[in-house]
Every structure is written in C-alpha cells, then in structure tokens.
Design a protein around this motif. Structure first.
Motif, PDB file in Angstrom:
ATOM      1  N   PRO A 298       0.824  -1.215   0.000  1.00 49.41           N
ATOM      2  CA  PRO A 298       0.000   0.000   0.000  1.00 49.41           C
ATOM      3  C   PRO A 298       0.856   1.262   0.000  1.00 49.41           C
ATOM      4  O   PRO A 298       2.086   1.182   0.007  1.00 49.41           O
ATOM      5  CB  PRO A 298      -0.771  -0.141   1.312  1.00 49.41           C
ATOM      6  N   GLY A 299       0.194   2.426   0.034  1.00 49.51           N
ATOM      7  CA  GLY A 299       0.926   3.683   0.034  1.00 49.51           C
ATOM      8  C   GLY A 299       0.384   4.659   1.051  1.00 49.51           C
ATOM      9  O   GLY A 299      -0.766   4.549   1.513  1.00 49.51           O
ATOM     10  N   PHE A 300       1.229   5.612   1.413  1.00 47.05           N
ATOM     11  CA  PHE A 300       0.809   6.732   2.252  1.00 47.05           C
ATOM     12  C   PHE A 300       0.346   7.852   1.308  1.00 47.05           C
ATOM     13  O   PHE A 300       1.155   8.672   0.853  1.00 47.05           O
ATOM     14  CB  PHE A 300       1.981   7.242   3.099  1.00 47.05           C
ATOM     15  N   HIS A 301      -0.929   7.882   0.995  1.00 46.49           N
ATOM     16  CA  HIS A 301      -1.454   8.934   0.121  1.00 46.49           C
ATOM     17  C   HIS A 301      -2.940   9.126   0.391  1.00 46.49           C
ATOM     18  O   HIS A 301      -3.585   8.306   1.078  1.00 46.49           O
ATOM     19  CB  HIS A 301      -1.193   8.613  -1.354  1.00 46.49           C
ATOM     20  N   LEU A 302      -3.497  10.176  -0.160  1.00 50.98           N
ATOM     21  CA  LEU A 302      -4.878  10.559   0.135  1.00 50.98           C
ATOM     22  C   LEU A 302      -5.903   9.543  -0.359  1.00 50.98           C
ATOM     23  O   LEU A 302      -7.016   9.472   0.174  1.00 50.98           O
ATOM     24  CB  LEU A 302      -5.173  11.931  -0.487  1.00 50.98           C
ATOM     25  N   ARG A 303      -5.558   8.735  -1.349  1.00 47.75           N
ATOM     26  CA  ARG A 303      -6.529   7.783  -1.901  1.00 47.75           C
ATOM     27  C   ARG A 303      -6.587   6.475  -1.113  1.00 47.75           C
ATOM     28  O   ARG A 303      -7.466   5.657  -1.354  1.00 47.75           O
ATOM     29  CB  ARG A 303      -6.174   7.462  -3.369  1.00 47.75           C
ATOM     30  N   ASN A 304      -5.685   6.290  -0.179  1.00 48.02           N
ATOM     31  CA  ASN A 304      -5.642   5.030   0.561  1.00 48.02           C
ATOM     32  C   ASN A 304      -6.337   5.176   1.908  1.00 48.02           C
ATOM     33  O   ASN A 304      -5.760   5.687   2.873  1.00 48.02           O
ATOM     34  CB  ASN A 304      -4.197   4.570   0.771  1.00 48.02           C
ATOM     35  N   ASP A 305      -7.581   4.710   1.969  1.00 42.53           N
ATOM     36  CA  ASP A 305      -8.342   4.778   3.220  1.00 42.53           C
ATOM     37  C   ASP A 305      -8.484   3.410   3.871  1.00 42.53           C
ATOM     38  O   ASP A 305      -9.374   3.198   4.703  1.00 42.53           O
ATOM     39  CB  ASP A 305      -9.720   5.395   2.983  1.00 42.53           C
ATOM     40  N   LYS A 306      -7.597   2.462   3.499  1.00 50.36           N
ATOM     41  CA  LYS A 306      -7.638   1.122   4.081  1.00 50.36           C
ATOM     42  C   LYS A 306      -6.532   0.963   5.122  1.00 50.36           C
ATOM     43  O   LYS A 306      -5.425   1.483   4.955  1.00 50.36           O
ATOM     44  CB  LYS A 306      -7.463   0.071   2.984  1.00 50.36           C
ATOM     45  N   PRO A 307      -6.786   0.222   6.201  1.00 50.00           N
ATOM     46  CA  PRO A 307      -5.753   0.009   7.222  1.00 50.00           C
ATOM     47  C   PRO A 307      -4.548  -0.726   6.639  1.00 50.00           C
ATOM     48  O   PRO A 307      -4.688  -1.656   5.844  1.00 50.00           O
ATOM     49  CB  PRO A 307      -6.470  -0.854   8.268  1.00 50.00           C
ATOM     50  N   ILE A 308      -3.367  -0.314   7.052  1.00 50.97           N
ATOM     51  CA  ILE A 308      -2.127  -0.938   6.598  1.00 50.97           C
ATOM     52  C   ILE A 308      -1.676  -1.942   7.654  1.00 50.97           C
ATOM     53  O   ILE A 308      -1.656  -1.629   8.844  1.00 50.97           O
ATOM     54  CB  ILE A 308      -1.049   0.126   6.353  1.00 50.97           C
TER      55      ILE A 308
END
Length: 354
Positions: A298-308
C-alpha cells in the motif's frame, strides 16, 4: 510457510483452483527465482517451467516445487494446459496487472479454464514482509546508508549531477548491491524542484542544495533513501524549507502504526508543510511500499483509506519543491508495528553542510 505455500493457502478464499504466476516480481515472490518462466500453484503442489537458459540455475535455487524444462516442441503453455486439465482446474487466477493483451489471448487459447484476475492475491501477501524479506531489506538499507556517508566525501563544487549519480552506483555495487533499485536521482540547485529530475550535465555550485534519491537491491529486495545536502552555506529560506520538510517527515512517521490508513499518515505530514505556507509545493504522496519492486502497495497517500497491516514497509518522503529555485526531500524506510513503526534507515537527517 514458503511463499508458494502462502499462495496455495489463499486460493480457496478467493474461489480459485490454482494460480498462474508469469510476472518477474510474482515469479520471484512465489519461487525465489528470476528467469523467463511460469509457475502453476495448486493447493497441493507447485510447478515451475523455464527453458534451457535458466533450467540449471532454477533447479539449484528452487526447492519445494517441481522444476520442469520446456522446449520449442513442448512449450510451457501446452504443458501447463495438460496440468490444468489433469487436476480439474476450472478457475485459474492470473496476474492481470502484468499480463499483456497478446499474452492473455495466447494463454486463454492454450488453456481450457476460466481465467480470473487475481493480482490482488499476490499484492496482498507481499504487503507483509517475513523475517527473510526484512533481513534482505535491512541489508539493502545498510548498503545505501554506507553509500551516503561515502558520497558526502566526494561531492564538491565543479562536479556534475551525472558524476555523482555514477559514483553512487559504483559505491553501492562495491558494497554488495546486485543492482540499483532504480536510476539514481541527483539534482542540484533549481533542478531540485523536479521530484524525479534526471541527472545531467548541471554543475554543482557553492550555495546550492543537492538532492540524492537512490537505492539498491540485495537478495532481490530494494532499498530507497533520499537526502538533501547543502554545498556551502545555505540561505535562511533554504534552511527554513529543509527544517519544515524534516518536521513533516517526523510527524508522518509519528503517525504511522499498524492499522493506520495511508490517508492519515499523509495528512499528518502534509499538515506541517501546509501550516508553514508551502502546501502548494508538496504534490506527491507521503510514501509508498517497497520490497521486490521499488513501488508496491500500500501507500501513504490521500486515496488510501484502508488500514495498513503490521509488517508492511513503506517510504516516508515528504518534500517541498520551489520551481526555479530549489527542492528538498528527505526519505527513510519504516516498518509498521502494532505499537508504532521502526525506521530501518540510519543516515542522519539534520541538515548536512559540505
């Protein structure tokens, strides 16, 4: 469990009878080997097919899977088609993110099965690094850290960006790197305002920032680091921007832990930059996952609203880029844990003045 056993265990939950792995990163993750081959993974067994160029190395390096030679007269698609039929495979997962249209046409023509897009199966498994993967990434980061210390004694006014980039490649190779994880970025002065600047003939001058973004591959896994250094005394504005980026990076790292979303971490770092009045000059995400590939999910960005998940390794690399003037980026690689994160990059982050 081996990686192909992990894949096999995940098949049923996705309604698959088998997984076809044909991409370079998928192949390396599944069987730990890079060649021009294909793997078929069922709940009970894994087969790996390759040609005469790679067969000897494959048989030496791959364990736990049957390694089979294909020839011009008995190609891998035909052999895999026979296996699919013999094992009653109906739903066959494939890596749609990597397979071209022409390859898909050839596969579906040769193999009687329902091809089901399943790249997500592999990318989900690859998010969490096991002990062996983490050890390889730590070693790659060690090489990268040592390369920075050495290049700091090399950089001086009069050198070109290309000379510094070439030297970084040489240093990392000498210290054990298999190859670069990407082409090094070296940008001086105004070129630093381009996040992905290409090193060229620009000459480093006193009073400039030099941004270096580089990494290497060790045991098949990538490192990634960015440091911005001053050659000669920086201006007050340069120091202000540098310290703002450093505070943003530390804020994002402080917000990172297992279960956090990429959006939350990005916003923690971006807020520092925005509050300092430079919000419009930070346009990319706070960071990205890496491992076998330099950019993964995954990534650290505004489109990623899923838990890492815990065990994911991501870059932490905010920046400020002032067009026509200079840019600053600082990047580490962190591993998310239940209680926070572990920074596996050990190079200093306070402003270095050469």
């Amino acid at each position: 469990m081996t990686h192909f056993e992990n894949i096999a265990a995940a098949l049923k939950g996705r309604g698959l009878d088998a997984m076809l792995v044909t991409s370079d990163p998928g192949e390396f993750y599944a069987v730990g080997f890079r060649g021009e081959g294909a793997a078929l993974i069922t709940p009970d067994k894994t087969w790996y097919y390759t040609d005469s160029r790679y067969i000897e190395a494959a048989r030496q390096l791959i364990s736990g899977a049957e390694v089979i030679l294909w020839t011009a007269g008995n190609g891998f698609r035909e052999q895999i088609a026979a296996l699919v039929k013999a094992h009653g495979v109906v739903k066959l997962g494939f890596e749609e993110e990597f397979m071209s249209v022409s390859s898909h046409t050839a596969w579906t023509k040769a193999v009687e099965a329902q091809f089901v897009p399943a790249s997500e199966l592999l990318t989900t498994l690859r998010q969490v690094k096991d002990a062996g993967e983490l050890a390889a990434m730590r070693e790659a980061q060690r090489v990268t850290d040592e390369a920075l210390l050495e290049i700091l004694n090399f950089i001086k006014p009069g050198l070109t960006e290309s000379e510094v980039a070439a030297r970084l490649t040489y240093i990392m190779a000498r210290k054990g790197a298999e190859r670069n994880s990407f082409d090094p970025i070296v940008a001086c002065g105004a070129n630093g305002s381009k996040p992905h600047a290409v090193p060229g003939p620009a000459v480093i001058q006193s009073g400039q920032f030099v941004t270096m973004d580089f990494g290497c591959v060790v045991h098949g896994y990538c490192s990634d680091m960015t440091r911005t250094v001053a050659v000669g005394q920086p201006t007050e504005e340069m120091e202000l921007v540098y310290n703002t980026v450093l505070c943003a990076q530390l804020a994002g790292i402080a917000a990172a832990h297992a279960g956090v979303t990429g959006k939350e971490v990005h916003e923690a770092g971006a807020k520092v930059i925005a509050d300092a009045g430079y919000g419009e000059y930070f346009g990319h995400g706070f960071g990205h996952s890496l491992g076998i590939e330099i950019h993964e999910n995954p990534g650290f960005h505004l489109r990623n609203d899923k838990p890492i998940p815990a065990g994911a390794l991501l870059s932490a690399e905010p920046g400020i880029y002032l067009p026509g003037k200079f840019g600053v980026r600082i990047e580490d690689v962190i591993m998310l844990t239940e209680g926070g994160c572990i920074d596996i990059t050990h190079s200093p982050k306070q402003l270095i003045i050469l």
